[in-house]
Every structure is written in structure tokens, then in C-alpha cells.
Design an enzyme around this catalytic site. Structure first.
Site, PDB file in Angstrom:
ATOM      1  N   SER A 221       0.780  -1.079   0.078  1.00 23.32           N
ATOM      2  CA  SER A 221      -0.075  -0.095   0.095  1.00 23.32           C
ATOM      3  C   SER A 221       0.817   1.118   0.054  1.00 23.32           C
ATOM      4  O   SER A 221       1.673   1.263   0.820  1.00 23.32           O
ATOM      5  CB  SER A 221      -1.070  -0.133   1.374  1.00 23.32           C
ATOM      6  OG  SER A 221      -1.606   1.382   1.650  1.00 23.32           O
ATOM      7  N   GLY A 223      -0.502   4.449  -0.010  1.00 22.91           N
ATOM      8  CA  GLY A 223      -1.514   5.553   0.354  1.00 22.91           C
ATOM      9  C   GLY A 223      -2.081   6.081  -0.771  1.00 22.91           C
ATOM     10  O   GLY A 223      -2.774   5.454  -1.520  1.00 22.91           O
ATOM     11  N   GLY A 226      -1.521   5.037  -4.314  1.00 23.13           N
ATOM     12  CA  GLY A 226      -2.132   3.497  -4.929  1.00 23.13           C
ATOM     13  C   GLY A 226      -1.282   2.554  -4.352  1.00 23.13           C
ATOM     14  O   GLY A 226      -1.284   2.386  -3.039  1.00 23.13           O
ATOM     15  N   GLY A 252      -7.202   0.339   5.080  1.00 20.34           N
ATOM     16  CA  GLY A 252      -6.566  -0.831   4.613  1.00 20.34           C
ATOM     17  C   GLY A 252      -7.259  -2.176   4.813  1.00 20.34           C
ATOM     18  O   GLY A 252      -7.314  -3.408   4.052  1.00 20.34           O
ATOM     19  N   ASP A 253      -8.442  -2.092   6.012  1.00 21.75           N
ATOM     20  CA  ASP A 253      -9.151  -3.261   6.015  1.00 21.75           C
ATOM     21  C   ASP A 253      -9.995  -3.426   5.088  1.00 21.75           C
ATOM     22  O   ASP A 253     -10.449  -4.432   4.555  1.00 21.75           O
ATOM     23  CB  ASP A 253      -9.914  -3.114   7.625  1.00 21.75           C
ATOM     24  CG  ASP A 253      -8.929  -3.004   8.741  1.00 21.75           C
ATOM     25  OD1 ASP A 253      -7.699  -3.349   8.635  1.00 21.75           O
ATOM     26  OD2 ASP A 253      -9.388  -2.056   9.354  1.00 21.75           O
TER      27      ASP A 253
END
Length: 310
Positions: A221, A223, A226, A252-253
């Protein structure tokens, strides 16, 4: 059906304040309480995307009862190992554009409780196609406990997605049985490699490291930039549009939830990446953590660009 594992669930309590008065009384007009923990955020998003999901983990006490009641209100199936010890509260104080968090560590588990959950998981794996494992472990369980869960998944030929960090991730990567997918962020990957990673070539070199041997998917990730991903021997750069963020917590989840849905449905590599990025972005548009509006999914899905990197 997708199974989500949350070993240390919580009641997430949010206190909005105009300003936080230190060493004084602070009164709040509204309080938001939700069933929390990274795995339950994943669960909620999968459910809101109309995919069959069941939540499991270890839960206890009156706080645990509140979590289960909350899941039932949302129509989410669950089958937790219940213990007498109390589950935890996690408090977020929202003040002056800041967020101050007070996080309880949760119950201290013993070896028998860890073994009991492993037995429950063996039974649950009979009726699922994919598992997500999210967050930290409760105190008392060994740092390689996730590796033991992954071993059980492997024996049942069930793919497992792991979203954790630090020593829990390191212990898992050094074990024989690897997850199908991991999703470290840029900082977590740099910590694993022991050096900063800034260029595409550096990311490619890092994901080719032997510690990642046996992993089918690694999604890093980045942020707002992308993501950068490796699937088998192929690399992908994933770009997302600039959006107005309401609440980034839990994105993120939500991304893991999107990956789980797409993998469960047997989608292509490009579609898996676009689905995960879309659900992650959808979460940022909602005030409630771990929540998406499915009606906006196609719009965000179409806005994601996936480019194969040579």
C-alpha cells in the site's frame, strides 16, 4: 463463504470534542460505539458488498457480548470462541482536527485457549473458501501463532490473506506455511527490508527477496499513490485518483475485504487489484470506520488504473 479472523476484537468508542481539556472534565454530546478490530472492519465491508461472510476469533465478557449483539444487529454471521476474560475497549478522542487514541491491550490468554481456538478453526474451515486474518495477537499467545493458523488453512486447502505487521508478520514469513496474500504498507515493507524503498526498481528488488518465497500475492500500500503489487512473477503499478477523504481509518481493512471478495469470486489479477483499491477508497468516503456504500463501487472501480511493470 469467506471467514474472517479477529483474535483481539474490541468495542471502538469515538468521542468527538471541540477541544480536549487536559486535567479537566470533558463532556461529549454524542458517542459512537461499534464492533471493532481490523478483522471486524473487514467483515463489515464484505457484508456490505453482499458477499457471504462469517466472523470468528476469541471474545469474552460483557464487552464481548456487546460486540456480538452489534454484529447481530448488522446481520453478520459469527462463531467466536467465548472466554470469561473481558474483551477490550479502544477509545478515539477526536479533537481540533486531531485523533488521540487510548487502546486497551485486551485479555491475557493461556495456551489452552489458543489450542481451543485452533480446534474451532479446523471445524469452521470445512465450509469456507477463503480466510482473512487481521490485526495483532492478544497477550499470552506466541508470536508465531498466526503461522499455526496458516498451517491449518493449508491442510484444508483454504487460501488465507494475512494483514498484520511487525514481529507477527516477521514470524509468519519465516515459517513453512505462508499466507496467500499479504498487504504491508510502504513503511512496514521498508522495516522488513531494513532500508527505505522509494523507486519502482527498489520495490521490485524487495519483493523478489527470498523471505517472500511461497507467497502468491504481495500488495504494498502506497497511500494516496495507490499500490505496487507482485502476483507470481508479475509486477503491477496501481494508480488511484485524488479524492476528498472523510475518514481514512479502516481503509486498509476495506482493501483486504475487496481482495478477499475478488479472490473468492475468481477474478483476474487486474480485477483483484481494482476491487481492493475501490473498496479501500469507498471506506474513506464514510464517517463510520470499516464501512462502504456499494452503490458507488463501480464508479471507484473504473477510476483505478493497473499497469503491468516489466
Amino acid at each position: 463463504m469467506i471467514l474472517t479472523i479477529t483474535m483481539n476484537p474490541s468495542v471502538d468508542v469515538s468521542y468527538p470534542l471541540e477541544s480536549l481539556q487536559i486535567n479537566d472534565v470533558n463532556r461529549v454530546d454524542s458517542v459512537n460505539k461499534t464492533a471493532g478490530g481490523k478483522g471486524l472492519n473487514v467483515t463489515r465491508v464484505i457484508s456490505q458488498m453482499d458477499e457471504a461472510v462469517k466472523a470468528t476469533g476469541i471474545i469474552g465478557g460483557t464487552i464481548g457480548d456487546y460486540i456480538l449483539k452489534n454484529l447481530e444487529i448488522e446481520g453478520i454471521q459469527h462463531d467466536f470462541l467465548k472466554i470469561e476474560k473481558e474483551s477490550r475497549n479502544c477509545i478515539a478522542i477526536l479533537h481540533e482536527g486531531k485523533q488521540t487514541e487510548i487502546l486497551e491491550s485486551g485479555p491475557m490468554l493461556d495456551e489452552s485457549e489458543g489450542t481451543s481456538f485452533q480446534g474451532k478453526l479446523v471445524h469452521l474451515l470445512e465450509n469456507v473458501s477463503l480466510v482473512t486474518i487481521s490485526g495483532s495477537l492478544p497477550k499470552g499467545l506466541p508470536h508465531d501463532y498466526y503461522a499455526s493458523l496458516l498451517s491449518l488453512c493449508k491442510k484444508k486447502n483454504v487460501k488465507a490473506l494475512l494483514d498484520t505487521s511487525g514481529r507477527y508478520l516477521k514470524e509468519t514469513l519465516s515459517s513453512m506455511d505462508k499466507p496467500f496474500l499479504i498487504k504491508p504498507n510502504e513503511t512496514e515493507l521498508s522495516e522488513l527490508m531494513g532500508k527505505p524503498l522509494t523507486t519502482t526498481e527498489e520495490l521490485k528488488e524487495a519483493l523478489n527477496h527470498k523471505m517472500f518465497d511461497g507467497l502468491e500475492w504481495i500488495v504494498v500500500s502506497l497511500g494516496a499513490k495507490g499500490a505496487f503489487a507482485k502476483n507470481g512473477n508479475a509486477f503491477y503499478k496501481v494508480t488511484i485518483p485524488k479524492i476528498e477523504v472523510v475518514n481514512p481509518v479502516g481503509s486498509g481493512d476495506a482493501t483486504i475485504a475487496g481482495f478477499a471478495i475478488a479472490l473468492h469470486q475468481g477474478q483476474s489479477a487486474e480485477s483483484i487489484l481494482k476491487t481492493g483499491m475501490a473498496t479501500g477508497m469507498l471506506n474513506t468516503m464514510e464517517t463510520k470506520t470499516g464501512s462502504v456504500n456499494k452503490n458507488n463501487f463501480q464508479k471507484f472501480y473504473d477510476s483505478v488504473t493497473v499497469q503491468k511493470v516489466d
